[in-house]
Design a protein around this motif. Structure first.
Motif, short mmCIF file in Angstrom:
data_model
loop_
_atom_site.label_atom_id
_atom_site.label_comp_id
_atom_site.label_asym_id
_atom_site.label_seq_id
_atom_site.Cartn_x
_atom_site.Cartn_y
_atom_site.Cartn_z
N HIS A 209 -45.99 -27.77 26.59
CA HIS A 209 -45.08 -27.16 27.55
C HIS A 209 -43.65 -27.10 27.00
N LYS A 210 -43.22 -28.19 26.37
CA LYS A 210 -41.86 -28.22 25.83
C LYS A 210 -41.71 -27.27 24.66
N ARG A 211 -42.76 -27.15 23.86
CA ARG A 211 -42.71 -26.21 22.75
C ARG A 211 -42.57 -24.79 23.25
N GLN A 213 -41.13 -23.88 26.00
CA GLN A 213 -39.75 -23.75 26.47
C GLN A 213 -38.81 -23.44 25.31
N TYR A 214 -38.96 -24.17 24.22
CA TYR A 214 -38.14 -23.92 23.04
C TYR A 214 -38.36 -22.50 22.52
N LYS A 215 -39.61 -22.07 22.50
CA LYS A 215 -39.94 -20.74 21.99
C LYS A 215 -39.27 -19.65 22.82
N ARG A 216 -39.31 -19.79 24.15
CA ARG A 216 -38.66 -18.80 25.02
C ARG A 216 -37.15 -18.78 24.82
N LEU A 217 -36.57 -19.98 24.73
CA LEU A 217 -35.11 -20.07 24.57
C LEU A 217 -34.67 -19.48 23.24
N GLU A 240 -35.04 -29.09 18.34
CA GLU A 240 -36.49 -29.00 18.34
C GLU A 240 -37.09 -29.80 17.19
#
Length: 365
Positions: A209-211, A213-217, A240
């Motif tokens: 899930h956190k990965r 989020q980083y990808k979208r940002l 990251e």
């Protein structure tokens, strides 16, 4: 038994006073400026011998940059090492710029350790700086050899990055007492199957899930194409990377702590395409961490051919692509109907491969 040496980099937080912070800031800036001065000379002269550089730069480093004698020598070594590294990895001859204020400290000359503090060389002589010892005790028991440290400041926190080397006895295959198959993935960071027939799942839901989020940002920032967005992009990528490193440390530490000494860990040897698609964000680093931590526990890690590990039934040996349902993460053998999680199946097959490897190696010994 063969002896091997293992080097790790310990990140130690030091706690300078306000006055010491000011002095450290002046020191690392002077050191960086000295490096850039020497780098200009190296770039134009292509001179990488320290004796020649000493004649060309020492006086200016001492008078113009106010560096102490040992610091001036260290500056030359830092610059030479950087140019040699660039040459070895195939970079063309280009000017090396030192942008971050950092400072390389030689053990027992630029820094040393006392009972509860580090003694650090600065522009105005040595200062004694306390450090956070919790979790670092094992490195100060006298069995580790300290190398050249790097003094840095990140987010207003001062850190000493110290390479530490220790000698360990290398595990023998004859002494292996258990074999553990490990399947790395994203739904489960790691799935293990051991010699007792027990399976352990290391959940990857939060990390996945956190990965995302980083990808979208990162995608949003890439679309903006502004200077501030590019700066923010670098910061997010660094964050990251720090997070990934922390996750990998936790997973590899948990694996080695759980199974302990004289264990053979069996993982998949993935090709470049597989690493990019499935595990590119953490697999290689996780593998490296597992390998050195296992060696410290007199255990071993081997990587085996991953072909069909998720398609082969560990009970009857039947291999078929249809055995595995990727979307549902399930394995159902078309011959004997054995059913289980597909990651567990892979771990079971890897564990069996490890057993066969041990038998083959010991038979040849």
């Amino acid at each position: 038994m063969k002896i091997i040496n293992i080097t790790i980099t310990a990140k130690i937080k030091i706690l300078p006073t306000i006055e010491q912070v000011s002095l450290l800031q002046k020191t690392v800036r002077a050191y960086r400026n000295g490096c850039n001065f020497v780098s200009e000379i190296v770039f134009h002269t292509k001179q990488l011998k320290q004796a020649a550089l000493h004649r060309a730069t020492y006086t200016e480093l001492r008078s113009g940059f106010a560096l102490r004698s040992q610091m001036a020598q260290s500056v030359m070594k830092t610059v030479i090492a950087k140019y040699k590294t660039n040459k070895n990895i195939g970079y063309g001859w280009s000017l090396v710029r030192f942008r971050k204020p950092e400072y390389d400290l030689l053990w027992n000359r630029d820094y040393s350790i006392m009972k509860d503090c580090f003694s650090v060389n600065t522009l105005q002589g040595r200062i004694k700086v306390p450090f956070i010892q919790k979790g670092m005790e094992k490195y100060f028991d006298g069995s580790w050899v300290f190398g050249t440290a790097k003094l840095i400041c990140k987010h207003k926190k001062w850190l000493l990055l110290i390479p530490m080397t220790k000698y360990f006895e290398q595990a023998s295959y004859k002494n292996i007492r258990q074999v553990v198959g490990i399947d790395f993935g994203q739904n489960f960071l790691a799935t293990t199957y051991d010699s007792r027939g027990k399976t352990t799942f290391f959940s990857g839901r939060q990390a996945k899930h956190k990965r995302a989020q980083y990808k979208r940002l990162l995608k949003q920032l890439q679309m903006k194409k502004t200077p501030s967005a590019r700066q923010r992009l670098r910061e997010i990528r660094e964050r990251e990377n720090r997070w990934i490193t922390d996750v990998n440390h936790c997973v590899s530490k948990a694996l080695v702590s759980k199974y302990g000494k004289n264990t053979l860990f069996v993982i998949e040897e993935l090709n470049c395409a597989q690493k990019e698609v499935c595990y590119g964000w953490y697999f290689e680093q996780l593998r490296q961490m597992l390998e050195y931590k296992a060696r410290m526990k007199q255990s071993k890690v081997i990587a085996v051919e991953p072909k069909y590990t998720s398609q082969t039934c560990p009970k009857c040996g039947h291999t078929e692509r249809a055995n595995r349902n990727k979307k549902q993460h399930m394995f159902i053998c078309k011959t004997c109907q054995y059913t289980s999680n597909d990651d567990r199946i892979a771990a079971m097959n890897l564990q069996q491969n490890g057993i066969e490897y041990i038998v083959a190696v010991t038979a040849l010994a």
